[in-house]
Enzyme design. Structure first.
Site, short mmCIF file in Angstrom:
data_model
loop_
_atom_site.label_atom_id
_atom_site.label_comp_id
_atom_site.label_asym_id
_atom_site.label_seq_id
_atom_site.Cartn_x
_atom_site.Cartn_y
_atom_site.Cartn_z
N PHE A 1 -4.39 11.56 11.02
CA PHE A 1 -6.01 11.33 11.04
C PHE A 1 -6.29 11.62 9.79
O PHE A 1 -6.33 12.23 8.72
CB PHE A 1 -6.39 13.00 11.29
CG PHE A 1 -6.38 12.97 12.68
CD1 PHE A 1 -5.61 14.21 13.13
CD2 PHE A 1 -5.93 12.43 14.03
CE1 PHE A 1 -4.91 14.63 14.22
CE2 PHE A 1 -5.68 12.13 14.82
CZ PHE A 1 -5.21 13.69 15.45
N VAL B 1 -16.80 15.43 15.83
CA VAL B 1 -15.93 15.80 15.33
C VAL B 1 -14.83 14.68 15.76
O VAL B 1 -13.44 14.69 15.60
CB VAL B 1 -15.59 17.63 16.07
CG1 VAL B 1 -14.74 18.13 16.17
CG2 VAL B 1 -17.11 17.89 14.80
N TRP C 1 -13.78 11.64 14.93
CA TRP C 1 -12.68 12.18 13.30
C TRP C 1 -11.71 11.66 13.39
O TRP C 1 -11.09 11.54 12.33
CB TRP C 1 -13.80 13.59 12.48
CG TRP C 1 -12.92 14.02 10.89
CD1 TRP C 1 -13.22 13.24 10.14
CD2 TRP C 1 -12.10 14.45 10.98
NE1 TRP C 1 -12.59 13.88 9.43
CE2 TRP C 1 -11.31 15.14 9.53
CE3 TRP C 1 -10.95 14.93 11.44
CZ2 TRP C 1 -10.52 15.28 9.36
CZ3 TRP C 1 -9.77 16.10 10.96
CH2 TRP C 1 -9.60 16.07 9.54
N HIS C 2 -11.38 12.39 14.25
CA HIS C 2 -10.07 12.53 14.74
C HIS C 2 -8.94 11.31 14.75
O HIS C 2 -8.02 11.60 14.93
CB HIS C 2 -9.61 13.76 15.95
CG HIS C 2 -9.85 15.35 15.26
ND1 HIS C 2 -11.01 15.34 15.35
CD2 HIS C 2 -8.98 15.93 15.11
CE1 HIS C 2 -10.68 16.68 15.70
NE2 HIS C 2 -9.66 17.20 15.14
N GLY C 3 -9.93 10.62 15.28
CA GLY C 3 -9.26 9.25 15.65
C GLY C 3 -10.33 8.16 16.67
O GLY C 3 -11.33 8.77 17.14
#
Lengths: 482, 304, 74
Positions: free
Chosen positions: A482, A324, A327-329
């Protein structure tokens, strides 16, 4: 194209007119129009990466049919694996290869080994995290026999690149959205007006709440070493509210636009700040992402580790939340953010609270009971700490920020903050109150206890007026990166 | 679908009613404290003060950077500082000031460098409010393009009249109120304050707009017709801000010296951080005093 | 079937739970994706079978679960 911009408004009015007047009830033509609109929208943002989107769409369209048509189980798995490898490979290359190179290089340097590696000049395709996940769930669901592939390429391509969702979600599942695209859509008055209402609410959250908070939050973060604990606390709280208002505001607009075109998209937020524990929070925050990861990452891991019982669950949760975060960066602070939230699950899993149903009891005047209120406050506090890790440029910065937050003297009147701090704070409080009252709705403005049509229009006009007077012409939506 | 279109039309009608009502409501208490209202007293000075006088036209680098008392004491001439805000634009400033020019007036224009790169007939919320709030007669100083470009400001302006914060609990920035000006039109409310940290402005980009040079020339010709004279001078930038835009400033200096009577050079008016107040072109009392003295020296050179 | 029922009763802590063909997770308090894993694990140990991930997705109701178990036992 930001939703709250003139070019988008013109674009959408043209699409709406063509959709309902020129191609009225002609599903095939409407779908072609949508596809053209999708690619136009994406190209407007960055035309250089449109070919990648189209090629990926073609590949997965073919793979979906191939998986379904073959009877050989091994071949099915092979095609599915090819799709997953390709999708993750493309995502990994564009988003993570530089992160991988820098991190590995730093590791070697710290061990005394000098490397001469250079990072690549890579253009990160906007929306790649979102459309890749749509493509992956398509092949995975076909492989699991949970949905059938579509032979209608236009419908499939529209599902992948649907313009309201491509830049920041929601991440719709194929068996929810593709059938809607393939079905005839007739103009529905109540759905369309509901869509407009939701867009209005989304605009309010984005322009009045999020963009005003942004001004304060950035100012506080710029020179956080100069501020007292209480000011940093204010900054951290407004930061969490900003991210929520920005992202959920954008999502409301996306869903509202979908409704105007006759589609019902996935709900993505369910009043996450009214959560009694962190598990409850993640059931209400960015729902389409967490349910995606639950179905395709957490559940398989949990299944694999099932012999380890509760420890297996903990392991699965930690891996899930690391993803998680990632995934954002491509940055260690995002990883830390994910791991932080994963760790917060451990007490819940060990104590068995995770399996219990979470309900908020209300007492007099519809206010929560004290015990529930305290739990919500604690959860919010943990979310704010997570938000500090998320917002900071590095783990070190996050650490220093938190250390300074809890330093003495804690309280002092904020100094040197812009006047907008007052507005941001007042509007944030108003948002929380209004959302609490409307928490049983899909979105706060969905059902208003006003019967008179004229008064309802007056209310909407007041909201528009507030947006015009207080709306900051803020920057792009946070989740665009994102 | 018809019902939908009708509903949208009804909604826009309701919004229009709000805007129409707000448009005609009087200026709010908060608006009335704005520094834009300083124009009233400054106009009164222009109207009533007898010659000899020196009139300053320009932006807040002059209102925050001049000590009129020093001019009055050393030159025996009454200084009128008409300056308020950059955003009002040169075209309005010149058109508004011209009717008040009398024979023998000296007009000095120490314009901030940004003016030369910007549009001559600027439009802004400040200009809009100069007409709507301060004096509706100011409309006659605007050209057709400006009026057209000011129309988009109507909704926000009108709806602001319904904002409760415009009536109670508004906190104005002390230095930007109508009461900040003294009897010469200088901003003095901040003279007892300490300095604030001032971040340098980034490098300026663009080129000199010929329309601005022409506009100043036209203004000069009109002033001369009335028996007055016009001198260009330079603003008082922070050292670091000046260094960020040296090339453009040199070009501006060349253009001014080729076309106008000029007082001083850009370098003379560079200010160290200790003389600044809250912005790269705003001075504290020491800075205002120093700048005024430099201006007087340059003026004396020209008079000879 | 009885064995499965007793496993359900132990794991979900419902002493008087009666399993029917159409019973699903929505009908029983405490039966979520986590306790579902525990159920699967216990049934595998008790009946000496092994489920596949694909099977998991097909178990919408108790009836489906029983069908899959029976197919594995035969």
């Amino acid at each position: 194209m930001l939703f709250n911009s003139l070019p988008f408004f013109i674009f959408f009015v043209v699409v709406f007119f063509l959709y309902y007047f020129v191609f009225k009830e002609k599903t095939k033509s409407q779908n072609v129009l949508l596809l053209v609109a999708n690619y136009f929208f994406y190209a407007w943002v960055d035309w250089r990466l449109l070919p990648l989107l189209i090629v990926s769409t073609l590949i997965f369209y073919g793979l979906g049919i191939a998986i379904f048509n073959t009877n050989n189980e091994k071949r099915k798995s092979l095609f599915c694996t090819l799709g997953v490898v390709f999708g993750l490979g493309v995502l990994g290359y564009f988003k993570y290869v530089n992160f991988f190179i820098t991190s590995l290089s730093d590791l070697f340097e710290s061990l005394g080994l000098h490397t001469n590696w250079h990072t690549f000049k890579i253009l990160v395709p906007i929306g790649i995290s979102f459309y890749t996940f749509r493509l992956l769930s398509y092949v995975l669901d076909i492989h699991r026999e949970e949905c059938e592939p579509t032979r209608n390429f236009v419908a499939f391509a529209t599902y992948v690149a649907f313009f309201p969702c491509i830049l920041s979600g929601p991440i719709d599942r194929p068996n929810k959205l593709i059938p809607q695209i393939e079905t005839k859509r007739i103009f529905n008055y109540s759905l369309a007006t509901d869509g407009l209402r939701q867009i209005l609410w989304g605009l309010f959250k984005k322009m009045v709440i999020a963009d005003n908070c942004a001004g304060v939050v950035d100012r506080i973060w710029e020179n956080y070493t100069d501020h007292s604990g209480s000011t940093l606390a204010l900054g951290a709280i407004l930061c969490s509210i900003q991210v929520y208002a920005d992202f959920s505001g954008y999502t409301d607009m996306a869903i509202g636009i979908g409704k105007l075109l006759g589609f019902r998209l996935t709900k993505n937020f369910n009043y996450p700040f009214f959560s009694k524990n962190i598990a409850d929070y993640w059931k209400k925050w960015h729902i389409s992402l967490t349910s995606w990861l639950t179905d395709y990452v957490f559940t398989p891991l949990n299944f694999t580790f099932r012999k380890l019982k509760k420890w297996g669950v903990i392991l699965a949760v930690l891996v899930n939340f690391t993803l998680v975060g990632l995934w954002h960066g491509a940055n260690w602070n995002f990883v830390a953010f994910g791991v932080f939230h994963g760790l917060l699950y451990i007490p819940l899993i060990l104590s068995g609270v995770l399996s219990k149903e979470v309900k908020i009891e209300t007492g007099k005047w519809g206010l929560p009971q004290l015990k529930d209120f305290c739990q919500m406050l604690l959860t919010f506090f943990l979310v704010v700490i997570g938000g500090i890790i998320f917002k900071s440029g590095s783990i070190a910065e996050a650490w220093h920020f938190v250390a300074r937050l809890f330093s003495f003297p804690f309280f002092s009147i904020p100094v040197g903050l812009p006047r907008v701090t007052l507005y941001a704070s007042v509007f944030s409080v108003v948002l929380i109150i209004v959302e609490w009252i409307g928490r049983h709705n899909d979105y706060t403005l969905e059902r208003i206890p006003i019967k008179s049509g004229l008064l309802r229009l007056v209310l909407y006009a007041i909201i528009v007026g507030t947006i015009i007077v207080y709306g900051n012409k803020g920057g792009a939506f946070i989740y665009f990166q994102f | 679908m018809h019902k939908f279109i009708l509903k949208i039309a009804q909604f826009f009608l309701v919004c229009f009613c709000f805007i129409a009502i707000g448009f005609f409501l009087p200026p709010t208490p908060r608006a009335k404290t704005s520094l834009l209202f300083g124009e009233v007293r400054k106009d009164s000075l222009l109207k009533n003060v007898k010659t000899p006088r020196v009139i300053f036209v320009g932006d807040s680098n002059v209102s925050f950077g001049l000590n009129g008392q020093i001019i009055k004491d050393s030159l025996g001439i009454y200084p009128i500082n008409t300056t308020i805000h950059f955003s009002i634009g040169l075209q309005y400033m010149f058109k508004h000031t011209l009717p008040y020019i009398k024979s023998g007036d000296v007009v000095i224009l120490p314009l901030i460098y940004g003016f030369y790169l910007d549009t001559y007939d600027k439009t802004s919320e400040e200009l809009f409010r100069m007409v709507m709030d301060v004096d509706k007669n100011n409309l006659k100083y605007l050209n057709k393009e400006q009026i057209l470009h000011l129309i988009p400001y109507i909704p926000k302006y009108a709806l602001t009249k319904f904002d409760p914060f415009e009536y109670v609990g508004f906190i104005n920035n002390k230095w930007y109120e109508v009461t900040s000006f003294n009897e010469f039109g200088d901003v003095t409310a901040h003279w007892n304050e300490g300095n604030q940290y001032v971040a340098p402005m980034p490098p300026m980009s663009g080129s000199i707009n010929p329309a601005v040079i022409n506009g100043i020339k036209e203004f000069e010709q009109e002033v001369v017709k009335k028996g007055g004279s016009v001198f260009l001078s330079y603003p008082c930038p922070q050292d670091a801000t000046f260094r960020n835009s040296v090339d453009i400033i040199n070009a501006i200096q060349q253009a001014l010296e080729a076309n106008f009577n000029v007082l001083g050079t850009p370098q003379r008016y560079i200010m160290p951080d200790s003389l600044l107040f809250n912005a790269p072109y705003h001075l504290n009392k020491k800075g205002a005093d120093r700048r005024t003295k430099l201006l007087i020296e340059d003026w004396k050179l020209v008079k000879r | 079937m009885d064995k499965i029922q007793s496993i359900f009763r132990t794991v979900l802590k419902h002493d008087d739970l009666i399993l029917t063909e159409n019973l699903s997770a929505n009908d029983v308090q405490g039966w979520d994706s986590l306790s579902h894993m525990l159920l699967i694990s216990e049934i595998e140990s008790a009946l000496n079978i092994k489920f596949k991930l694909k099977d998991l997705n097909k178990m919408k109701q108790v009836g489906d679960l029983v069908d899959i178990v029976l197919s594995k036992l035969s």
